[in-house]
Write a protein that holds these residues in place. Sequence first.
Motif, PDB file in Angstrom:
ATOM      1  N   ASP A  83       9.092   0.860  63.847  1.00  0.00           N
ATOM      2  CA  ASP A  83       9.037   2.300  64.113  1.00  0.00           C
ATOM      3  C   ASP A  83       8.816   2.626  65.586  1.00  0.00           C
ATOM      4  O   ASP A  83       9.279   3.655  66.075  1.00  0.00           O
ATOM      5  CB  ASP A  83       7.905   2.948  63.298  1.00  0.00           C
ATOM      6  CG  ASP A  83       8.423   3.590  62.034  1.00  0.00           C
ATOM      7  OD1 ASP A  83       9.582   4.041  62.023  1.00  0.00           O
ATOM      8  OD2 ASP A  83       7.679   3.634  61.040  1.00  0.00           O
ATOM      9  N   SER A 203       7.021  10.990  58.267  1.00  0.00           N
ATOM     10  CA  SER A 203       8.299  11.232  58.948  1.00  0.00           C
ATOM     11  C   SER A 203       8.582  10.220  60.059  1.00  0.00           C
ATOM     12  O   SER A 203       9.621  10.286  60.702  1.00  0.00           O
ATOM     13  CB  SER A 203       8.339  12.657  59.512  1.00  0.00           C
ATOM     14  OG  SER A 203       7.289  12.878  60.427  1.00  0.00           O
ATOM     15  N   GLU A 204       7.680   9.296  60.304  1.00  0.00           N
ATOM     16  CA  GLU A 204       7.892   8.155  61.202  1.00  0.00           C
ATOM     17  C   GLU A 204       8.258   8.583  62.631  1.00  0.00           C
ATOM     18  O   GLU A 204       9.055   7.924  63.309  1.00  0.00           O
ATOM     19  CB  GLU A 204       8.956   7.213  60.626  1.00  0.00           C
ATOM     20  CG  GLU A 204       8.582   6.675  59.253  1.00  0.00           C
ATOM     21  CD  GLU A 204       9.528   5.609  58.729  1.00  0.00           C
ATOM     22  OE1 GLU A 204       9.891   4.709  59.501  1.00  0.00           O
ATOM     23  OE2 GLU A 204       9.898   5.668  57.545  1.00  0.00           O
ATOM     24  N   THR A 206       9.962  11.079  63.680  1.00  0.00           N
ATOM     25  CA  THR A 206      11.338  11.566  63.851  1.00  0.00           C
ATOM     26  C   THR A 206      11.453  13.082  63.894  1.00  0.00           C
ATOM     27  O   THR A 206      12.552  13.601  64.118  1.00  0.00           O
ATOM     28  CB  THR A 206      12.238  11.048  62.715  1.00  0.00           C
ATOM     29  OG1 THR A 206      11.767  11.574  61.470  1.00  0.00           O
ATOM     30  CG2 THR A 206      12.257   9.531  62.676  1.00  0.00           C
ATOM     31  N   ARG A 444      19.135  14.033  56.748  1.00  0.00           N
ATOM     32  CA  ARG A 444      19.666  14.265  58.095  1.00  0.00           C
ATOM     33  C   ARG A 444      19.651  15.751  58.442  1.00  0.00           C
ATOM     34  O   ARG A 444      19.384  16.130  59.588  1.00  0.00           O
ATOM     35  CB  ARG A 444      21.084  13.707  58.195  1.00  0.00           C
ATOM     36  CG  ARG A 444      21.173  12.187  58.080  1.00  0.00           C
ATOM     37  CD  ARG A 444      22.595  11.708  58.334  1.00  0.00           C
ATOM     38  NE  ARG A 444      22.736  10.285  58.019  1.00  0.00           N
ATOM     39  CZ  ARG A 444      23.330   9.812  56.922  1.00  0.00           C
ATOM     40  NH1 ARG A 444      23.847  10.650  56.043  1.00  0.00           N
ATOM     41  NH2 ARG A 444      23.414   8.508  56.731  1.00  0.00           N
ATOM     42  N   LYS A 447      16.117  16.757  59.326  1.00  0.00           N
ATOM     43  CA  LYS A 447      15.801  16.317  60.684  1.00  0.00           C
ATOM     44  C   LYS A 447      16.451  17.227  61.718  1.00  0.00           C
ATOM     45  O   LYS A 447      15.821  17.597  62.717  1.00  0.00           O
ATOM     46  CB  LYS A 447      16.249  14.875  60.913  1.00  0.00           C
ATOM     47  CG  LYS A 447      16.017  14.407  62.367  1.00  0.00           C
ATOM     48  CD  LYS A 447      16.317  12.954  62.571  1.00  0.00           C
ATOM     49  CE  LYS A 447      16.288  12.557  64.047  1.00  0.00           C
ATOM     50  NZ  LYS A 447      14.989  12.801  64.712  1.00  0.00           N
ATOM     51  N   ASP A 451      14.893  18.841  64.892  1.00  0.00           N
ATOM     52  CA  ASP A 451      15.268  18.083  66.091  1.00  0.00           C
ATOM     53  C   ASP A 451      16.793  18.117  66.259  1.00  0.00           C
ATOM     54  O   ASP A 451      17.476  17.124  66.021  1.00  0.00           O
ATOM     55  CB  ASP A 451      14.762  16.640  65.915  1.00  0.00           C
ATOM     56  CG  ASP A 451      15.090  15.727  67.079  1.00  0.00           C
ATOM     57  OD1 ASP A 451      15.374  16.241  68.178  1.00  0.00           O
ATOM     58  OD2 ASP A 451      15.053  14.489  66.881  1.00  0.00           O
ATOM     59  N   ASN A 457      12.417   9.789  68.236  1.00  0.00           N
ATOM     60  CA  ASN A 457      12.470   8.435  67.668  1.00  0.00           C
ATOM     61  C   ASN A 457      13.849   8.126  67.089  1.00  0.00           C
ATOM     62  O   ASN A 457      13.994   7.875  65.891  1.00  0.00           O
ATOM     63  CB  ASN A 457      11.386   8.252  66.593  1.00  0.00           C
ATOM     64  CG  ASN A 457      10.963   6.809  66.455  1.00  0.00           C
ATOM     65  OD1 ASN A 457      11.373   5.932  67.203  1.00  0.00           O
ATOM     66  ND2 ASN A 457      10.131   6.545  65.461  1.00  0.00           N
ATOM     67  N   PRO A 458      14.887   8.114  67.935  1.00  0.00           N
ATOM     68  CA  PRO A 458      16.247   7.994  67.424  1.00  0.00           C
ATOM     69  C   PRO A 458      16.500   6.678  66.695  1.00  0.00           C
ATOM     70  O   PRO A 458      15.858   5.666  66.932  1.00  0.00           O
ATOM     71  CB  PRO A 458      17.103   8.075  68.688  1.00  0.00           C
ATOM     72  CG  PRO A 458      16.229   8.680  69.737  1.00  0.00           C
ATOM     73  CD  PRO A 458      14.833   8.245  69.388  1.00  0.00           C
ATOM     74  N   LYS A 460      16.055   5.767  63.626  1.00  0.00           N
ATOM     75  CA  LYS A 460      15.028   5.273  62.686  1.00  0.00           C
ATOM     76  C   LYS A 460      15.058   6.096  61.388  1.00  0.00           C
ATOM     77  O   LYS A 460      15.376   7.276  61.398  1.00  0.00           O
ATOM     78  CB  LYS A 460      13.623   5.409  63.299  1.00  0.00           C
ATOM     79  CG  LYS A 460      13.462   4.896  64.708  1.00  0.00           C
ATOM     80  CD  LYS A 460      13.331   3.398  64.782  1.00  0.00           C
ATOM     81  CE  LYS A 460      13.240   2.945  66.231  1.00  0.00           C
ATOM     82  NZ  LYS A 460      12.044   3.458  66.912  1.00  0.00           N
ATOM     83  N   TYR A 462      16.428   7.195  58.724  1.00  0.00           N
ATOM     84  CA  TYR A 462      17.411   7.861  57.863  1.00  0.00           C
ATOM     85  C   TYR A 462      18.744   7.128  57.854  1.00  0.00           C
ATOM     86  O   TYR A 462      19.669   7.490  57.185  1.00  0.00           O
ATOM     87  CB  TYR A 462      17.641   9.302  58.327  1.00  0.00           C
ATOM     88  CG  TYR A 462      16.372  10.079  58.482  1.00  0.00           C
ATOM     89  CD1 TYR A 462      15.929  10.421  59.756  1.00  0.00           C
ATOM     90  CD2 TYR A 462      15.614  10.456  57.399  1.00  0.00           C
ATOM     91  CE1 TYR A 462      14.753  11.128  59.927  1.00  0.00           C
ATOM     92  CE2 TYR A 462      14.443  11.165  57.567  1.00  0.00           C
ATOM     93  CZ  TYR A 462      14.007  11.486  58.828  1.00  0.00           C
ATOM     94  OH  TYR A 462      12.830  12.188  58.993  1.00  0.00           O
TER      95      TYR A 462
END
Length: 462
Positions: A83, A203-204, A206, A444, A447, A451, A457-458, A460, A462
């Motif tokens: 991550d 959401s890690e 993202t 997606r 997200k 964003d 955090n691209p 990652k 999804y």
Amino acid sequence: MTPPSPLTAADRRFLEGLFPGDAAVFSPEETFVYGTDASRRFAPAGAVVRPESLEQVRELLAFAQPRRLPVLPRGRATNTVGDCVPVTGGIVVSTARMHRILEIDPDDFVAVVEPGVVTGDLQAALAKQGLFYAPDPASVKFSTVGGNAATCAGGMRAVKYGVTRDHILGIEAVLPGGSVIRAGGRTHKNVVGLDLTRLLVGSEGTLGVFTKLTLKLLPKPAATATLALAYPSVDAALAAAGDVFRAGILPVALELMAKAAMDAVAAINAVPWPREAGAALFVRLDGSPEAVAADIALLEAVTAKAGPVWRECAVAPEAEEALWELRRLLNPASFKAAPDKISDDVTVPRGALRQAAAAIAAIGEDERVRILLFGHIGDGNLHVNIMHDAASADERSRAQAARERILETCLKLRGTLSGEHGVGLSKLPFLDRQLSPEERELMRRVKAAFDPDGIMNPQKAY
């Protein structure tokens, strides 16, 4: 998504002004450690910043979005799925200096903290006031509340108290562009609108950068006790675990260690179980002193049916901690058990645990790889560490084959690819095996609402 832009000299000057002194670093030597996490993957960061305030984070994200500069939030990087690895370069945002406990309210039963607070430090501060924050990941002594929230860490007490998501009432977060949202609040019930708080948890990194978290507290249990047992085999230990639930006991924690995992711990620390033991259970109870005493007596009786070869009961805090430290040593021990490991945390329905464990052992034998099997079996969460030497093409191939077979086996048992580690980089190639195209597209789109330029955090999750 438009490809990210590299950092320019002007970008560096802006970051140096916003983060003075050593709060912004750029050289490969200074940023090196921020390019990796417990997954052992690595990619170089363009810059590392260490904010101390909401305003610094807000200005950073207002600056980064129009320039399409990747932004990667980072706690203590204890996650095992990559991550925190900056595979697109960009700006790593370390929360290490946002480490204040802002409020502990014993009347509202909430705590308000910055994301860099170490979870174990928070628990120690709460204990002095007779309060309790339940989430208890194995990395509790050094992982952060913000990192636990970003990954929705589970841990050993999840069987009774739930995972991190169940203990976060509100989150202050900064979104790309610099807008600030304050999802949730400090009430223990709240059903107004969509639950953005629970969406942000897990959401890690993202969707945004966490800057403040409001946590649900509980009264500290008056008493606890731990029963540790060893059995001749994993199947016998899992049979005993099933007997615990059938007896009507809801433990705080119910943990398994199979033979190879026990041997890994024994290689770095003295252990109390006999050499012939094939698996161990660790069971913790809490409640009133009278209830705990009664439950321990019942627990000892029901776990005896499967034929333990060793048993130790601890009621004093120091004695309990000594037993649980053996379980917490597993992660550091695993790094010394072989040059490399593939770390997965598959989860299956409780009723499928014995079938899953037998299948994993058979796969390990068939592929000729050593597997450390352990985990939070109270909620069906099995940690599978496939040990190998990645420098050997043959070993690396067999380890990967074992992993694919284990993941497929657990999905066939109506399980999941991950119970608590998340997706990060390591699970991305397998997502289509569990999630439908429609589900992934919805993720997606969610997200993109947070964003739109894809800077958080691209690549990652999804």
